[in-house]
Design a protein around this motif. Structure first.
Motif, PDB file in Angstrom:
ATOM      1  N   PRO A 109       0.688  -1.318  -0.190  1.00 38.38           N
ATOM      2  CA  PRO A 109      -0.133  -0.766  -0.039  1.00 38.38           C
ATOM      3  C   PRO A 109       0.979   0.902  -0.297  1.00 38.38           C
ATOM      4  O   PRO A 109       1.931   0.979   0.738  1.00 38.38           O
ATOM      5  N   PRO A 110       0.534   2.251  -0.571  1.00 39.59           N
ATOM      6  CA  PRO A 110      -1.028   2.544  -1.874  1.00 39.59           C
ATOM      7  C   PRO A 110      -0.729   2.118  -2.980  1.00 39.59           C
ATOM      8  O   PRO A 110      -0.890   2.675  -3.961  1.00 39.59           O
ATOM      9  N   HIS A 111       0.090   0.632  -3.159  1.00 40.26           N
ATOM     10  CA  HIS A 111       0.367   0.063  -4.871  1.00 40.26           C
ATOM     11  C   HIS A 111       1.389   0.650  -4.926  1.00 40.26           C
ATOM     12  O   HIS A 111       1.887   1.138  -6.492  1.00 40.26           O
ATOM     13  N   SER A 112       2.339   1.542  -4.609  1.00 45.36           N
ATOM     14  CA  SER A 112       3.590   2.468  -4.656  1.00 45.36           C
ATOM     15  C   SER A 112       4.878   2.234  -4.947  1.00 45.36           C
ATOM     16  O   SER A 112       5.541   2.871  -5.074  1.00 45.36           O
ATOM     17  N   LEU A 113       4.752   0.896  -4.034  1.00 41.97           N
ATOM     18  CA  LEU A 113       6.103   0.202  -3.944  1.00 41.97           C
ATOM     19  C   LEU A 113       5.971  -1.520  -4.385  1.00 41.97           C
ATOM     20  O   LEU A 113       5.110  -2.233  -3.990  1.00 41.97           O
ATOM     21  N   LEU A 114       6.739  -1.957  -5.367  1.00 42.23           N
ATOM     22  CA  LEU A 114       6.818  -3.449  -5.704  1.00 42.23           C
ATOM     23  C   LEU A 114       8.370  -3.717  -5.530  1.00 42.23           C
ATOM     24  O   LEU A 114       9.436  -3.160  -5.255  1.00 42.23           O
ATOM     25  N   LEU A 115       7.781  -4.922  -4.653  1.00 40.96           N
ATOM     26  CA  LEU A 115       9.042  -6.186  -4.704  1.00 40.96           C
ATOM     27  C   LEU A 115       8.921  -7.402  -5.893  1.00 40.96           C
ATOM     28  O   LEU A 115       7.990  -7.956  -5.302  1.00 40.96           O
ATOM     29  N   GLY A 116       9.671  -7.301  -5.957  1.00 42.49           N
ATOM     30  CA  GLY A 116      10.414  -8.873  -6.225  1.00 42.49           C
ATOM     31  C   GLY A 116      11.229  -9.932  -5.644  1.00 42.49           C
ATOM     32  O   GLY A 116      12.104  -9.336  -4.740  1.00 42.49           O
TER      33      GLY A 116
END
Length: 895
Positions: A109-116
């Protein structure tokens, strides 16, 4: 000392066990049973490419030991611990994408951080602009897509964002912005790939109608193109692009919000060569001979729209007025003709005519399909169905039986999950369907169905064949998730249901063990006052029968009385039945005067609580007080009372008591019926008011009464054996206070006052008051009040919200749950220690239960919403099991 050491040791043991419990994973046990529910904490289920089942948990529902995410590092630690598990569990973030190589992507949240994460290495990618946040869903194994899912293709990750497409090739990140407008005015982004994965297409559907831009990604770069905006129903008018799909690298299908489909060829085309014969005809359009000009015009028209580019090219040259005029006329004739009003012209989809496309989608193999309200194939078969493009570019139409796809739309990703390389697929519920069903693509038949019509979405199908079902749109998660295991034993008891389809959410249970309802509309000639007329029917325990006398106007309300009496109020008259026989019909006032003794005995203070249902919008409601005065609530809020031999209007007396206009919305007897509770349209703070009414010395008198909050169907219906009402009230509203209390309201006023800990829902047959706690945070958890004290808390199994309760006898309460009809039993002396009893499956109930009522002789009625527009309601009737079989019976099977 020994005692102190024991307590100290016990304390350390408790602390240790508490710490261990806090770190323990949620215990999710999937048993070999036909139908079961997952724990409330499970919000979403995915199956990854390797067949493992991933559970996304709702942090708000977790126990205090497992709270919401503390931050990025805490989420990473949890995902790292879960990554190698057979069934990983995550919370505090959402799954975004599974890579075939094993890396999993999540967004926080708020969908603005991507983790792989691949089990060893982390990749962090923040999106600095919230307008570019990731909004795409995570595809489950076998899941179809309508363009709103994140994808892996061309050895790269593609994420659907609010304004564009985010791409990661393993080294570099790139964001292709499709619109500069901020959401939601920018519309929605959709993404599609050709089956070979070499070509990508994306578009930003605009919230406003008009031509949209779609983008193609080839050879490492994006190219923009314009999509048609012309509406064939209204040439020159605009339509909104809704979705796209790539059948191959050169063929793009575009779906529009009006149900139209278009096909765009994306290959490089050679410039058209001018036809000399057409050029000669164009020259004759300016001939001096009128007849020659006419012949040239007719010949050009006969050649059809294939010559349109050459005509448009000629129109740009130096022409004389006559040739210019005729060219424009010919080009105008090639424009699409408007369709008949209210109809959408059919689209050609690989040889299948699509009258109204509801959803354009692609299966996991990239095959393009369309779900349509109406299809027509080459064999002239027509109906609601599915069309799938084959390898030769032709489409195959499938027309499943008893299915309507009118409920599908471009606003969700609630799509099939495909099995066996496309040979079978689990399809979500549609408006006319009764459950999630398994479609055999070869035969076009549904060959299996989940026993869970309440669960309409397919979230995932496990490697073992278990089907995970969601209450609502599968893309956004469900309130509760159920699991169907084909071939496993059914552990629920089966109850047969007598059902009736109806257009009207009205029914009545009379004390002779019968039920009354309105059957679906008959013929257009029975349409009255802008509404379809319905046939009045009665269930006598053996089947539905039609009384000989039928109303001639639209039925507005059904009010049950004592002795098998039913009062039917139509638009113009009132009708009295006893059993299925007509007593009398006519003007409402004259009918009461002529049959006043019957009204006094049948509609007195102890009439069934369902007669006071404020949600039924009853008009002409009638009741008698203890002294035999008859009160009638008229349409428009007028209140009339037959006291003695004459009618009195309550308007003047209500105004004198403080009502601004002297009207009322609800009348309910209190206690023994000496006084009547009169409320306005909601009884809320700032409303018209609430009053105690009575006839004293032959005159109507009213006094101020506590305001009751009319929030839902249960208000004014929770009554105890002494006729008192349990409800939520603002006792100090006149002083400006908004503090709420639970009150027990009788004829003399407030008998009991409790701190509001929830909403009163039921007084059972043993006298327990059931108070539902906050449904948003506690689900359907109840506290029981009895004999001046609170009892223990009880949670109804497998219920998320909107729980309905009825009690048929002391120690027995029934609740409509996600898994069926759940009995709660208590066999203690005070019947206050309830526990889950048997769970029942109903054989013909589908949809959301809007009302639950229990009548005489063990007759239970469920009003269910979820059918087609012509009959959106189903009334189900069943006979409850006898006491000796159920009290003290087996508990609900363990999940």
């Amino acid at each position: 000392m020994r005692t102190a050491m024991y307590l100290l040791a016990f304390g350390f043991a408790v602390l240790a066990s508490t710490a261990e419990a806090q770190s323990e994973r949620l215990n999710i046990v999937l048993e070999n049973v036909r139908f079961q529910a997952l724990p409330r904490e499970v919000r979403r289920v995915h199956v990854g490419p390797d067949g493992r089942t991933w559970f996304t948990l709702d942090a708000a529902q977790l126990s205090p030991g497992r709270t919401a995410a503390e931050g990025v590092s805490a989420f990473k630690n949890r995902l790292a611990r879960e990554f190698a598990e057979k069934s990983p569990q995550i919370y505090g973030g959402d799954l975004a994408l599974f890579e075939p190589g094993g890396r999993v992507w999540c967004f926080l949240p708020p969908h603005s951080l991507l983790l792989g994460y691949d089990g060893k290495t982390w990749i962090d990618h923040p999106l600095p602009d919230v307008n570019d946040r990731v909004v795409g869903s995570c595809l489950t194994r076998g899941g179809c897509t309508a363009g709103r899912a994140n994808r892996f293709a061309q050895d790269a990750c593609w994420f659907v964002c609010a304004r564009g497409i985010l791409r990661f090739d393993g080294k570099e990140w790139s964001l292709q912005t499709l619109s500069e407008n901020p959401p939601p005015s920018a519309g929605s982004v959709v993404l599609a790939f050709s089956p070979d994965g070499k070509t990508a297409a994306a578009c930003q559907t605009s919230a406003a109608a008009g031509a949209a831009t779609y983008w193609l990604h080839r050879n490492g770069r994006w190219i923009s193109c314009r999509a048609s905006a012309n509406d064939p129903r209204n040439p020159g008018g605009n339509r909104r692009l809704a979705s796209i799909a790539l059948a191959d690298e050169d063929t793009l299908w575009l779906a529009y919000s009006n149900g139209q489909l278009e096909c765009a060829a994306l290959g490089v085309e050679e410039p058209p060569v001018d036809d000399p014969a057409v050029a000669e005809l164009i020259g004759r359009l300016a001939d001096d001979d009128f007849a020659a000009r006419q012949r040239a015009t007719r010949e050009l028209l006969a050649r059809g729209s294939s010559i349109k580019p050459q005509l448009e090219k000629a129109l740009k040259g130096q022409l004389d007025p006559e040739r210019d005029f005729r060219l424009k006329l010919i080009l105008q004739s090639f424009l699409p003709k408007p369709a008949a009003p209210g109809r959408t012209p059919p689209s050609d989809f690989g040889g299948v005519q699509v009258m109204y496309a509801r959803q354009l989608f692609q299966d996991p193999a990239g095959k393009v399909g369309v779900i349509a309200q109406t299809l027509r194939d080459a064999e002239s078969r027509q109906g609601s169905g599915i069309a799938l493009l084959q390898g030769d570019g032709r489409a195959r139409a499938i027309f499943p039986k008893n299915v309507s796809f009118a409920g599908f739309n471009y606003q969700n990703e609630n799509l099939p999950v495909v099995l066996d390389e496309g040979r079978r697929a689990w399809w979500p519920r549609n408006l006319a369907g009764k459950a999630v069903q398994l479609l055999d693509a070869e035969s076009g038949e549904f060959i299996d169905a989940a026993p869970a019509p309440l669960f309409g979405g397919v979230q995932a199908v496990s490697a073992e064949g278990r089907v995970f079902l969601a209450r609502i749109n599968a893309a956004s998660g469900g309130e509760r998730i159920a699991v169907y295991t084909p071939g496993a034993p059914e552990t629920r008891a089966i109850l047969n249901v007598e059902s009736l389809s109806t257009r009207y959410p009205q029914f009545a249970l009379t004390d002779d063990g019968a039920a009354w309802a309105l059957e679906r509309e008959l013929t257009p000639t029975q349409r009255v006052g802008g509404y379809w007329g319905g046939k009045l029917v009665r269930y006598d325990g053996k089947g539905w029968r039609t009384p000989e006398f039928q109303p001639t106007q639209m039925v507005r309300s059904l009010t049950p009385g004592k002795g098998g009496v039913l009062l039917v109020q139509t638009s113009l008259e009132s009708i009295l039945y006893r059993g299925e026989k007509l007593v009398a019909a006519g003007d409402p006032v004259e009918l009461i005067e002529k049959h006043r003794e019957l009204f006094r005995t049948s509609f007195g203070p102890d009439m069934p609580p369902s007669a006071y249902d404020p949600n039924s919008r009853q008009l002409g409601q009638v009741l008698a007080d203890k002294a035999g005065n008859i009160w009638r609530l008229e349409e428009g809020g007028g209140l009339m009372v037959l006291a003695g031999e004459r009618w009195q209007s309550a308007q003047e007396a209500l105004v004198a008591a403080g009502s601004p206009d002297g009207t009322a919305s609800y009348i309910v007897p209190l206690g023994d019926g000496q006084k009547i509770y009169v409320a306005d349209r909601g009884g809320k703070l700032g409303g018209l008011g609430a009053f105690f009414g009575e006839v004293r010395d032959g005159k109507l008198r009213f006094s101020q009464a506590p305001k009751i909050e009319i929030r839902d169907n249960d208000a004014l219906k929770v009554r105890d054996a002494e006729g008192a009402i349990w409800a939520i009230s603002l006792l100090d509203a006149s002083k400006g206070s908004s503090r709420e209390y639970i009150v027990r309201l009788g004829g003399e006023g407030v008998r009991e006052k409790l701190e509001a800990v929830g909403t009163p829902r039921l007084v059972d047959a043993a006298g327990n008051l059931w108070v539902e706690k906050n449904a948003a945070t506690d689900g359907c958890a109840y506290r029981l009040w009895r004999n001046g004290r609170w009892g223990r808390e009880l949670a109804v199994p497998n219920v998320a919200r909107n729980c309905r309760l009825v009690s048929d006898r002391p120690g027995s309460v029934y609740a409509w749950s996600n898994l069926g009809l759940q009995q709660l039993v208590a066999d203690s002396p005070d019947f206050d220690d309830y526990r889950p009893g048997r769970l029942y499956a109903l054989d013909d109930v589908s949809g959301e239960v809007g009302a639950l009522a229990c009548g005489k002789q063990g007759l239970l009625a469920l009003l269910v919403q979820g059918g087609p527009a012509t009959a959106p309601w189903t009334l189900g009737l069943l006979k409850l099991p006898e006491e000796k079989k159920e009290l003290g019976g087996p508990d609900e099977p363990k999940r």
